[in-house]
Design a protein around this motif. Sequence first.
Motif, PDB file in Angstrom:
ATOM      1  N   GLY A 190      54.818 -22.700 112.529  1.00 36.86           N
ATOM      2  CA  GLY A 190      54.300 -21.685 113.434  1.00 36.86           C
ATOM      3  C   GLY A 190      55.318 -21.283 114.470  1.00 36.86           C
ATOM      4  O   GLY A 190      55.853 -22.117 115.194  1.00 36.86           O
ATOM      5  N   MET A 192      56.764 -17.677 117.009  1.00 37.27           N
ATOM      6  CA  MET A 192      56.540 -16.341 117.540  1.00 37.27           C
ATOM      7  C   MET A 192      57.902 -15.807 117.934  1.00 37.27           C
ATOM      8  O   MET A 192      58.726 -16.573 118.452  1.00 37.27           O
ATOM      9  N   THR A 266      55.984  -8.361 119.018  1.00 36.66           N
ATOM     10  CA  THR A 266      55.785  -9.771 118.745  1.00 36.66           C
ATOM     11  C   THR A 266      55.401  -9.990 117.285  1.00 36.66           C
ATOM     12  O   THR A 266      54.505  -9.320 116.772  1.00 36.66           O
ATOM     13  N   VAL A 268      54.341 -13.203 114.690  1.00 33.37           N
ATOM     14  CA  VAL A 268      54.052 -14.632 114.571  1.00 33.37           C
ATOM     15  C   VAL A 268      53.914 -14.988 113.099  1.00 33.37           C
ATOM     16  O   VAL A 268      53.607 -14.130 112.276  1.00 33.37           O
TER      17      VAL A 268
ATOM     18  N   GLY B 190      47.896 -14.108 111.542  1.00 29.89           N
ATOM     19  CA  GLY B 190      48.880 -14.531 112.528  1.00 29.89           C
ATOM     20  C   GLY B 190      48.458 -14.167 113.932  1.00 29.89           C
ATOM     21  O   GLY B 190      48.187 -13.005 114.228  1.00 29.89           O
ATOM     22  N   MET B 192      48.664 -15.594 118.325  1.00 30.32           N
ATOM     23  CA  MET B 192      49.261 -16.443 119.348  1.00 30.32           C
ATOM     24  C   MET B 192      48.263 -16.486 120.490  1.00 30.32           C
ATOM     25  O   MET B 192      47.629 -15.472 120.794  1.00 30.32           O
ATOM     26  N   GLY B 203      46.976 -13.564 124.758  1.00 26.91           N
ATOM     27  CA  GLY B 203      47.510 -13.780 123.418  1.00 26.91           C
ATOM     28  C   GLY B 203      47.709 -12.500 122.650  1.00 26.91           C
ATOM     29  O   GLY B 203      47.749 -11.397 123.226  1.00 26.91           O
ATOM     30  N   ASN B 238      43.192 -25.137 115.655  1.00 26.74           N
ATOM     31  CA  ASN B 238      44.224 -24.641 114.740  1.00 26.74           C
ATOM     32  C   ASN B 238      43.976 -25.284 113.377  1.00 26.74           C
ATOM     33  O   ASN B 238      43.867 -26.501 113.279  1.00 26.74           O
ATOM     34  N   THR B 266      51.412 -22.358 124.496  1.00 21.83           N
ATOM     35  CA  THR B 266      51.285 -21.354 123.453  1.00 21.83           C
ATOM     36  C   THR B 266      51.000 -22.014 122.106  1.00 21.83           C
ATOM     37  O   THR B 266      51.684 -22.952 121.717  1.00 21.83           O
ATOM     38  N   VAL B 268      50.459 -20.881 118.040  1.00 23.21           N
ATOM     39  CA  VAL B 268      50.479 -19.792 117.058  1.00 23.21           C
ATOM     40  C   VAL B 268      49.944 -20.322 115.741  1.00 23.21           C
ATOM     41  O   VAL B 268      49.995 -21.519 115.475  1.00 23.21           O
TER      42      VAL B 268
END
Lengths: 753, 753
Positions: A190, A192, A266, A268, B190, B192, B203, B238, B266, B268
């Motif tokens: 994972g 970003m 962005t 991710v 995807g 964040m 996010g 997650n 953070t 992701v």
Amino acid sequence: MNTINKTSSVFNQLKKGIILGLCGFVFQNIQAQEQPADYVNPFIGTSNYGATYPGPIAPRGMASVSPFNVAGPQNPLEKDSQWLSNPYVNENTFLTGFSHVNLSGVGCPDLGVLLLMPTTRGLKTNHLEYGTTYKNEVAKAGYYSVDLDKYNTKVELTASEHVGVSRISFPKGESNLLLNLGLGLTNEQGAMVKIVSPTEIEGMRTVGSFCYNSPEDAYPVYFVAKFSKPAETFGVWNTPDKYDGVEAQWMGYNGKTRIMENATKTVVGDSIGTYFSYKFEKPETVEVKIGVSYVSIENARENLEKETQGKSFEDIYQETYTKWNTLLSRIQVEGGSQDDKTIFYTALYHTLIHPNMLNDINGEYPEIKTGKIGKTDGTRYTVFSLWDTYRNLHQLMSLVYPEQQVDMVNSMIDMYDENGWLPKWELNSTETFTMVGDPASIVITDTYLKGIKDFDVKKAYEAMLKSADQIENNPLRPALKDYIEKGYLTTESKGPVSTTQEYNIADYSIALLAKALGNKDDYKRFMKRSLSYRKLFDKDLNLLRPRNADGTWYEPFDPDAGANFTENVGFIEGNAWQYAFMEPHDIKGLKKLMGGDKPFTAQLQKIFDTDKFDMANEPDIAYPYLFNYVKGEEYRAQKLVKELVRKHFKNSPDGLPGNDDTGTMSAWLVYSMMGFYPIVPGEPMYTITTPMFDKVTIELDGKYYEQNELVIERNNGNNGIVKEIKINDKKSNSYFISHDELTSAKIIKVTLE
Amino acid sequence: MNTINKTSSVFNQLKKGIILGLCGFVFQNIQAQEQPADYVNPFIGTSNYGATYPGPIAPRGMASVSPFNVAGPQNPLEKDSQWLSNPYVNENTFLTGFSHVNLSGVGCPDLGVLLLMPTTRGLKTNHLEYGTTYKNEVAKAGYYSVDLDKYNTKVELTASEHVGVSRISFPKGESNLLLNLGLGLTNEQGAMVKIVSPTEIEGMRTVGSFCYNSPEDAYPVYFVAKFSKPAETFGVWNTPDKYDGVEAQWMGYNGKTRIMENATKTVVGDSIGTYFSYKFEKPETVEVKIGVSYVSIENARENLEKETQGKSFEDIYQETYTKWNTLLSRIQVEGGSQDDKTIFYTALYHTLIHPNMLNDINGEYPEIKTGKIGKTDGTRYTVFSLWDTYRNLHQLMSLVYPEQQVDMVNSMIDMYDENGWLPKWELNSTETFTMVGDPASIVITDTYLKGIKDFDVKKAYEAMLKSADQIENNPLRPALKDYIEKGYLTTESKGPVSTTQEYNIADYSIALLAKALGNKDDYKRFMKRSLSYRKLFDKDLNLLRPRNADGTWYEPFDPDAGANFTENVGFIEGNAWQYAFMEPHDIKGLKKLMGGDKPFTAQLQKIFDTDKFDMANEPDIAYPYLFNYVKGEEYRAQKLVKELVRKHFKNSPDGLPGNDDTGTMSAWLVYSMMGFYPIVPGEPMYTITTPMFDKVTIELDGKYYEQNELVIERNNGNNGIVKEIKINDKKSNSYFISHDELTSAKIIKVTLE
């Protein structure tokens, strides 16, 4: 000038006159005489599972840059096909980038991410396609360089505390700088990323699950990358997972890599990266600086700017070199071969990597467990592999780098404030709960009793008592109830003998600190607790042996079971022999259990004679020194230590006996080569053996110690057997010396037979 | 006061006196008389693939909140088991959250993300487990509410332009507010997320691949969520993908959901979300505001704060209600049933959703393709489904909302500046290249020729010529070479007949604009080009037919192939019948090809008589009006339009004939009920039919139009057949009226037989 090449010593290279050609620029630190930093050979430990890496790091830096050659089946040691804990293996040949946060000398995979990779010609984003063989590796303190075969490109690396710096010399033509955020040593996924401009990228990468533990504590490393030349074209690639559902039929792109040209938003994903592409009309160099932070992208940028703005690759290298040299110079050695100096200073270098700073330049760091951002005026340290380092590394720090050691202790106490518990195996503000025991108490006591007291000892003591006494919900000391009630853990617990021993050692330290703080009751209580291992002593075997919950011995018991890290009932990463003598605080008691000096000596010698001794792991590493506890047998320690140094520590990639364990093996070597060793963790004393240099001069910190330096001189004799020890010209009758005595002595003279 | 329930009309509810109970608070907009906004029934189009959603949005807002009930096999229309393009389906019963960015009336899945979901008792993170049935849905312009069966919890929704607002009424006890960033209608993955504090989350979520196209243009929607009450506990979940390699044996957590308690760093991942948990000692309400932006988290926060700070749920609802009512009130209708008014104002409401604003409050928006952040003083519009909307929606905007239409044209020209091309199917600054043709030219010409000229027409014309003339690398007009050289696309291209027709219609607009700009050569050139469809006219069939590259007719040819959106050689989303008359600019020429008025009328009538007409798609929606081109046959148009309105447009969830196509079907209804229709896209004129209200009053913008309002009156007669048309009391001999004439007329009177 001095550089170390992994295949031959620097002096051979100098003779061949090839160094300047290899390095590509003239070092500014050419000096008439070799400096301590010049002896560092970062290739030591990069084979034989030493788990060090050859790339540059500043002392205790957060960032480091390592060549990354553990991905791809071309490599014999491949990260995904086995338990591999390092980003670089010397025998491997297929390089897929340069990682910007790395762990040195650990036993579990983590970090090894933010992989920068130069390529030329067409854009490839799969590391199996863009990876390359390489040649002409050069590594020194703060510097590494390599030539990439496929790309006719030279990569040079250096680092400041929070910034990894690369200088890439490209040939004429099309070139790319890839930043792969998918590939990594960690098993977390994972990332970003956001391209800020043709010279800047920001983002984060998830890391964590060290030792495949605590996935819920996975956490980000943030970064900002700045490039000295703007990319002509840039973009992001993303390889999403393949979708299996009904909709897959409409997704022509299913499972394929997408090239997102010009992307500045962005992105991710688990498998993403950026490319910066150039068209050079002549050979050109690009410098890339990657600043990191565990707090935020903003802090990563501030770290990068405050630490490196306006500085060239060479400026940064020079600063880092100077920092290394200043620290390493606190110990000066004279005599000994070049290889001796190399293994010595490289070991000292390896003790100055972890614990490393977790705080950003502005003092911010992620607190442990709270989720808050803390702030420190000093240094917040992280990477506490305490089961290893409580045995000697922190003792070395207290002696030579007390200003660092006190910040390490303060960091541990801050963790208690944040988390409610002292650390055990702390990694970037996550508690990995790896290994057993309660080692923080030992480190803190050891520090305090050495006169390094600028921390809140009351709070520290409170923290120790919590882990020593709280029976329920105690993450540090599982099975504490059994330990307190029975004196030992039973076979119902993990590694019950080892864990009992570890608790004993910790309790001994708590007792010592209780005494120093005037708490007699606790002193007595914990002193008594510290001896409970005796209940596990099997007189028939002359060894410690696991007991079942009902008090009976565990049967059938094989004292050899557990060698070479195999799992067994009773012991952690070892067998009954390797733990038999791990009672450093009660060797007298142990001797008595064993029937006195002779049986003790015989049993101890048997370990070495029958090849049961394991230099590669911590439980028995102090064993050779234990002969000093038997009058007249000290020569065995002197012989064995020398033999072990010669056998296991070499100026070559396989020059460490196994995992360096964040510098613990290296600290063993440093002490052993200086001629003394902190034989009882927690207790401010050392035992003496033969120094391996003619003269060792240790600079002492006047803030903590009476003298400004300690000189250890070795006189006469080649057989390495000690004839006489003089402290300040006064003959000593003991092979033991207290910390106070040592740091008050100006000179210790060891005369050999 | 007025609300619309999906199952029965508001008036029945009012009779039952249950509305206040259902809504849970007293509306401040209780008024003596129904206002236009009170007639809006957002449930219309939520069944029968209308693809609208019932949740609130401000006029042309970026944010909207829709109940999300398309996930989980409990639902007959499940998003992953078919091509489903909307976040809500009226027949479905299993609700898994409320999505905060949504597309209305489109044919491909995208957006439908940022899913907020209240639950009670234990924390569940799998939507299949936490989803619930529901009851008591209420939807109105700017408001939606529902009771969640499983949780005894009421959810009320409203929205400002950039902020979705929820008011959740929890029972006493443990409650959770989940923000699921994994689940979504889009097929992109995807996200964040970072929990900023116990009242704030920030996010992004990746969206894109609209119509399973251009995955490389996937892009983020950024958000900030603020909660009126601080969470007692919070965290992130997650669920990483399952790892298959050797290391899986050490990963006890492999493929399992991790609960990351207290996480403030953070995170992701593809399947992540946050939970905010509460323990309420009595029933409590929590308000959640989620601000969005396509530029940055910072902008999302600014949008949220500037638009809603200090405002309650009711304040925001009132503002949005007032905005809707003000815009909808520009057309006042009198007479007609309550259902007539409901379908009319709901249709007008649906034309005011897309195009919607892309810019943040500070004017910033992501440019198309450049990767840069642009800035506008006005409104940057997005979601241009131009293949649909060029036919009538923009014509409606030019007439009633010219201040919006001019910003839409300026947005299109800005896209040309940024991207080098006018838009085709633009979605949040990505060009999806969905459908065929070159519709932007038509929209711009239509606008200009209606006197709305405050844009750079020279640049617009330059942009049109580029797409009309650039043969190589032309993303808007593939196969342009064939078109120019042969006059048509061949069977080697996609939908060659349809595409030829679309190019013809676009070229006709370019010709009209060339004439207006005084460029006679271009006028002639494009006028000639606009008629090239004639080469595809097969006299034997009286239909258009595909030709092969060698000029021969495509064989075997089935004119019915292509009905119901099936793929076929020749036509896009239709068959030969549905495209036969799609030559609005050359109906005279077409009549000639067909042999004159009679065969033309017969062929046209045959389409309706044999059920070949498809109200659900754009190519043939103007067909009923084409009878106006044959003197004496206008009554057919009048009858057919009325029949089609009655058959396909209803005050019920299935009250749209199919995809609303971002308001195109709705615009058809609005015009058709007002009694006129913009029959030739690009040409400033309308054709007249029977109004469906006694009186229609359209407010006109004095900046562009001579009169401030236009009144259309219907007099006498119940059979719906027009006897006489009077413009300002002057009898008209034509069923056609120019835009100038229309907007200069004060009153048009239509007298029925």
